[in-house]
Design a protein around this motif. Structure first.
Motif, PDB file in Angstrom:
ATOM      1  N   ARG A 155       0.819  -1.249   0.000  1.00  9.75           N
ATOM      2  CA  ARG A 155       0.105  -0.214   0.257  1.00  9.75           C
ATOM      3  C   ARG A 155       0.793   1.129   0.042  1.00  9.75           C
ATOM      4  O   ARG A 155       2.040   1.073   0.000  1.00  9.75           O
ATOM      5  CB  ARG A 155      -0.894  -0.087   1.257  1.00  9.75           C
ATOM      6  CG  ARG A 155      -1.909  -1.201   1.082  1.00  9.75           C
ATOM      7  CD  ARG A 155      -2.390  -1.415   2.601  1.00  9.75           C
ATOM      8  NE  ARG A 155      -1.484  -1.933   3.518  1.00  9.75           N
ATOM      9  CZ  ARG A 155      -1.466  -2.426   4.497  1.00  9.75           C
ATOM     10  NH1 ARG A 155      -2.667  -2.647   5.073  1.00  9.75           N
ATOM     11  NH2 ARG A 155      -0.592  -2.976   5.538  1.00  9.75           N
ATOM     12  N   ARG A 210       1.532   3.231   2.299  1.00  2.70           N
ATOM     13  CA  ARG A 210       2.526   3.450   3.165  1.00  2.70           C
ATOM     14  C   ARG A 210       3.730   2.831   3.011  1.00  2.70           C
ATOM     15  O   ARG A 210       5.030   3.070   3.366  1.00  2.70           O
ATOM     16  CB  ARG A 210       1.826   3.171   4.574  1.00  2.70           C
ATOM     17  CG  ARG A 210       2.605   3.209   5.869  1.00  2.70           C
ATOM     18  CD  ARG A 210       1.859   2.827   7.090  1.00  2.70           C
ATOM     19  NE  ARG A 210       0.784   3.677   7.428  1.00  2.70           N
ATOM     20  CZ  ARG A 210      -0.073   3.481   8.306  1.00  2.70           C
ATOM     21  NH1 ARG A 210      -0.009   2.397   9.215  1.00  2.70           N
ATOM     22  NH2 ARG A 210      -1.165   4.274   8.492  1.00  2.70           N
ATOM     23  N   GLU A 211       3.569   1.410   2.614  1.00  3.53           N
ATOM     24  CA  GLU A 211       4.790   0.698   2.464  1.00  3.53           C
ATOM     25  C   GLU A 211       5.530   1.069   1.273  1.00  3.53           C
ATOM     26  O   GLU A 211       6.844   0.990   1.215  1.00  3.53           O
ATOM     27  CB  GLU A 211       4.242  -0.875   2.277  1.00  3.53           C
ATOM     28  CG  GLU A 211       3.695  -1.711   3.365  1.00  3.53           C
ATOM     29  CD  GLU A 211       2.416  -1.157   3.771  1.00  3.53           C
ATOM     30  OE1 GLU A 211       1.806  -0.914   2.788  1.00  3.53           O
ATOM     31  OE2 GLU A 211       2.165  -1.165   5.082  1.00  3.53           O
ATOM     32  N   ARG A 268       6.255   4.175   0.485  1.00  4.27           N
ATOM     33  CA  ARG A 268       6.966   5.235   0.901  1.00  4.27           C
ATOM     34  C   ARG A 268       8.133   4.762   1.821  1.00  4.27           C
ATOM     35  O   ARG A 268       9.224   5.175   1.776  1.00  4.27           O
ATOM     36  CB  ARG A 268       6.405   6.213   1.655  1.00  4.27           C
ATOM     37  CG  ARG A 268       5.317   7.247   0.917  1.00  4.27           C
ATOM     38  CD  ARG A 268       4.766   8.291   1.633  1.00  4.27           C
ATOM     39  NE  ARG A 268       3.916   7.742   2.839  1.00  4.27           N
ATOM     40  CZ  ARG A 268       2.535   7.494   2.784  1.00  4.27           C
ATOM     41  NH1 ARG A 268       2.000   7.835   1.641  1.00  4.27           N
ATOM     42  NH2 ARG A 268       1.748   7.250   3.814  1.00  4.27           N
ATOM     43  N   ARG A 269       7.763   3.562   2.549  1.00  8.13           N
ATOM     44  CA  ARG A 269       8.736   2.965   3.432  1.00  8.13           C
ATOM     45  C   ARG A 269       9.810   2.347   2.652  1.00  8.13           C
ATOM     46  O   ARG A 269      11.067   2.506   2.974  1.00  8.13           O
ATOM     47  CB  ARG A 269       8.187   2.285   4.296  1.00  8.13           C
ATOM     48  CG  ARG A 269       8.995   1.644   5.559  1.00  8.13           C
ATOM     49  CD  ARG A 269       7.917   0.931   6.466  1.00  8.13           C
ATOM     50  NE  ARG A 269       9.126  -0.069   7.356  1.00  8.13           N
ATOM     51  CZ  ARG A 269       8.678  -0.878   8.248  1.00  8.13           C
ATOM     52  NH1 ARG A 269       7.360  -0.998   8.401  1.00  8.13           N
ATOM     53  NH2 ARG A 269       9.436  -1.567   9.078  1.00  8.13           N
TER      54      ARG A 269
END
Length: 510
Positions: A439, A441-442, A444-445
Motif C-alpha cells: 500500500r 505507506r509501504e 514510501r517506506r
C-alpha cells in the motif's frame, strides 16, 4: 420424541451452525420441514423417506416435524438430507444418540440409501473447527477433502445403512486417514516451459518481473506474435503454493464443485482463461445466491483474459475494485458475500481492430479514430491498475527457426523464488507477502529511489502525465527489479526499466 442433530450451512465461504431438530409425535402421518428451507431442502422429505425404507430401516407412520434453526437463516442445498435422516432414526430409537454426541452431519441421500457427495465440504469443515466441533460425518467421496483440516476427524460414510450400523454400535467407525493424498497436478501443464518460446527476450524478462513481484501485466502485439503462448507458461515460473495458500484455493474450488475424490487438494497455482463472451457475473461472481466467479477461482494464481478489448465493457469495469482490493464483494437479495481474489491479472490485446498497428511487415488498415476507439474499450482507470504494459513484437524467421532454446522455466523460477524470499523477509511483519500488494505507506517506506532515479521518475511523471497510482506502481515494479538484482537500493536503471513498462501511457491518451 425429540432428537437434535448438528449440521452447518454455508454463507459464501463462511459457515454457520444449524441445529436440525426432529420431533416424532402421534398424529396424521406427515413430514414437515420448517426453518426457511429452499426447494432442495423441502424435497428432502421424499428422499429421506425413501432412503430410510430402502436401507432396511423403519420409517415412522407418525407426524414428523423438522426444524432447521436458526429459523431466519435461509437453508439451501441437499446437504441436510443426512442429518434429517439421522434425526428421524434417533427420535424413533433406532440408533443410540450417545454414539454421535458432538458430531456434525453433512450429506445428500440417494433413493437407495447411498450417501452422495456435496459441494463446499472443505469450507464446511473449517467452519466446524471454528465452532469447536472436531467430528464430522461426511459422504465417503468428500472424506479426503474434509480430512485436510487439522484437528478435525472426518468420518466418511457410503450409505445410510452403514451409518446406522455404526451408530448402533454394531460396527467400527474409524475416521478417514489423510495419508497419501494425491496432489492436484495437471500433466498437460508440465509440458509448458519457457524454453519452448523462441525469441521474445524482452517479453520473457517482463513476465519474470511480473512473477517476481506478483504484478499485473498487459501484452500488446499483432496476432500470432506469442502473447497467449507466453501467458500460458507464466504459472510454470511462479513460486509453489504454501499449504495455507493451497487450503484457501481449495476452499473456493470446493464451493464451486470443481474438486475430485482423487485430487482433494489444489497444489498448483490456478490458471483461468475465460472466453471474451463471458458475462460479468461469471467473471466476478454472482447468481441468486452468489457463487465465486473466474476472478476468485484464479485466487493465488493467474487470470488470463485474451482479446481483452473484446470483453464487454461492464465486465472489464467490474475488475477494477477486485484488482485494487484483492477481494470481490457481491451483493444480492439473498445476502452480501465477499470472495478472495488475490490474483495476477494477465491481459492480451491487439493494438487495433485489424491487429497490425505495431507490425513492421504488414500495413495497418485502421484509421486513427478506429484505433483510438478500439483501445478506449480498455478504460484509463483499469489500465492504471495494470503495472506492466508490454509490447510484444512479431518474431523473425531466423529467430523462429535458428535461435537456440532459451532459459527453462525452472531457471527463471529459481530467480523468482529468490526475489519472493527477499520480499517475504522485508514484509514479514505486515499482512502482505509481495511487492504488488504494498500500500501507499509501504511504498514510501520500502521503495525509496536514489537521487538520480528520483529525478528520472519526476521527469517521467510530468511528460507522461502519470497518475499518483501509476507513480506508486512504477516504484513497486522498480523495487521488484531491484530485488531480482539483489540490490537494496533502487537505482536509475531499475526505475528506467520500470518506466519502459508503461508503454500504453506513451502510445495512447485516454
Amino acid at each position: 420424541m425429540l432428537a437434535i442433530i448438528d449440521s452447518v450451512a454455508l454463507l459464501g465461504l463462511d459457515g454457520q451452525k444449524v441445529r436440525v431438530e426432529v420431533d416424532v409425535s402421534n398424529g396424521l402421518p406427515a413430514l414437515d420441514i420448517v426453518g426457511l428451507p429452499d426447494a432442495a431442502v423441502r424435497e428432502a422429505k421424499d428422499r429421506v423417506r425413501t432412503a430410510i425404507k430402502n436401507s432396511g430401516l423403519d420409517f415412522p407412520i407418525q407426524r414428523i416435524t423438522v426444524n432447521l434453526a436458526p429459523a431466519d437463516l435461509r437453508k439451501e442445498g441437499p446437504a441436510f438430507d443426512l442429518p434429517i435422516a439421522v434425526g428421524i432414526l434417533a427420535a424413533t430409537g433406532q440408533i443410540n444418540p450417545e454414539l454421535f454426541s458432538g458430531m456434525l452431519f453433512i450429506g445428500e441421500l440417494s433413493l437407495d440409501g447411498s450417501v452422495r457427495g456435496v459441494h463446499g465440504v472443505l469450507p464446511l469443515a473449517l467452519a466446524a473447527r471454528e465452532l469447536g466441533i472436531n467430528k464430522l460425518v461426511v459422504p465417503l467421496d468428500n472424506a479426503p477433502e474434509a480430512a485436510l483440516v487439522q484437528d478435525v476427524q472426518a468420518f466418511g460414510v457410503a450409505s445410510l445403512a452403514e451409518l446406522s450400523a455404526a451408530l448402533k454400535g454394531e460396527t467400527d467407525f474409524p475416521p478417514y486417514e489423510s495419508e497419501g493424498l494425491a496432489a492436484n497436478n495437471l500433466p498437460e501443464e508440465k509440458a509448458l516451459d519457457f524454453a519452448d518460446v523462441r525469441g521474445q527476450l524482452a517479453a520473457k524478462r517482463a513476465l519474470e518481473v511480473a512473477a517476481a513481484g506478483g504484478h499485473n501485466i498487459l501484452m500488446l502485439g499483432s496476432p500470432g506474435c506469442g502473447k497467449t503462448m507466453l501467458a500460458r507458461r507464466l504459472p510454470s515460473i511462479l513460486p509453489d503454493l504454501t499449504f495455507e495458500e493451497a487450503i484457501e484455493v481449495t476452499k473456493i474450488y470446493s464451493l464451486a464443485g470443481q474438486l475430485s475424490v482423487k485430487n482433494p487438494l489444489v497444489t498448483r497455482r490456478p490458471f483461468r482463461a475465460p472466453h471474451h463472451t463471458s458475462s460479468t457475473a461469471s467473471l466476478v461472481g454472482g447468481g441468486r445466491v452468489p457463487r465465486p466467479g473466474e476472478i476468485s477461482l484464479a485466487h493465488q494464481g493467474v487470470l488470463f483474459m485474451d482479446e481483452l478489448p473484446e470483453f464487454h465493457k461492464d465486465s472489464l469495469e467490474a475488475l477494477r475494485q477486485p484488482l485494487e482490493d484483492g477481494c470481490v464483494s457481491v451483493s444480492r437479495v439473498a445476502g452480501s458475500f465477499t470472495f478472495p481474489a488475490n490474483i495476477m491479472f494477465v491481459g492480451a490485446a491487439n493494438p487495433c481492430p485489424c491487429g497490425f498497428l505495431l507490425d513492421k511487415e504488414r500495413e495497418c488498415n485502421c484509421t486513427p479514430f478506429q484505433v483510438q476507439r478500439y483501445m478506449n474499450r480498455i478504460s484509463g482507470p483499469l489500465l492504471d491498475r495494470i503495472d506492466l504494459h508490454l509490447e510484444v513484437p512479431k518474431i523473425s524467421y531466423s529467430e523462429l527457426n535458428d535461435a537456440p532454446p532459451g532459459e527453462s522455466s525452472l531457471q527463471i523460477k529459481t530467480r523468482v523464488e529468490q526475489a519472493r524470499f527477499i520480499q517475504r523477509e522485508r514484509l514479514k511483519d505486515l499482512p502482505i507477502s509481495c511487492n504488488a500488494t504494498m500500500r501507499a505507506r509501504e511504498v514510501r517506506r520500502f521503495c525509496k529511489p536514489d537521487a538520480a532515479a528520483s529525478k528520472l521518475l519526476q521527469e517521467a511523471f510530468k511528460r507522461m502525465a502519470l497518475s499518483a497510482r501509476s507513480h506508486d506502481r512504477i516504484l513497486k515494479v522498480a523495487r521488484t527489479i531491484a530485488d531480482l538484482d539483489g540490490s537494496e537500493v533502487i537505482s536509475i536503471n531499475h526505475v528506467a526499466e520500470a518506466i519502459q513498462y508503461r508503454g500504453l501511457d506513451r502510445l495512447f491518451r485516454f
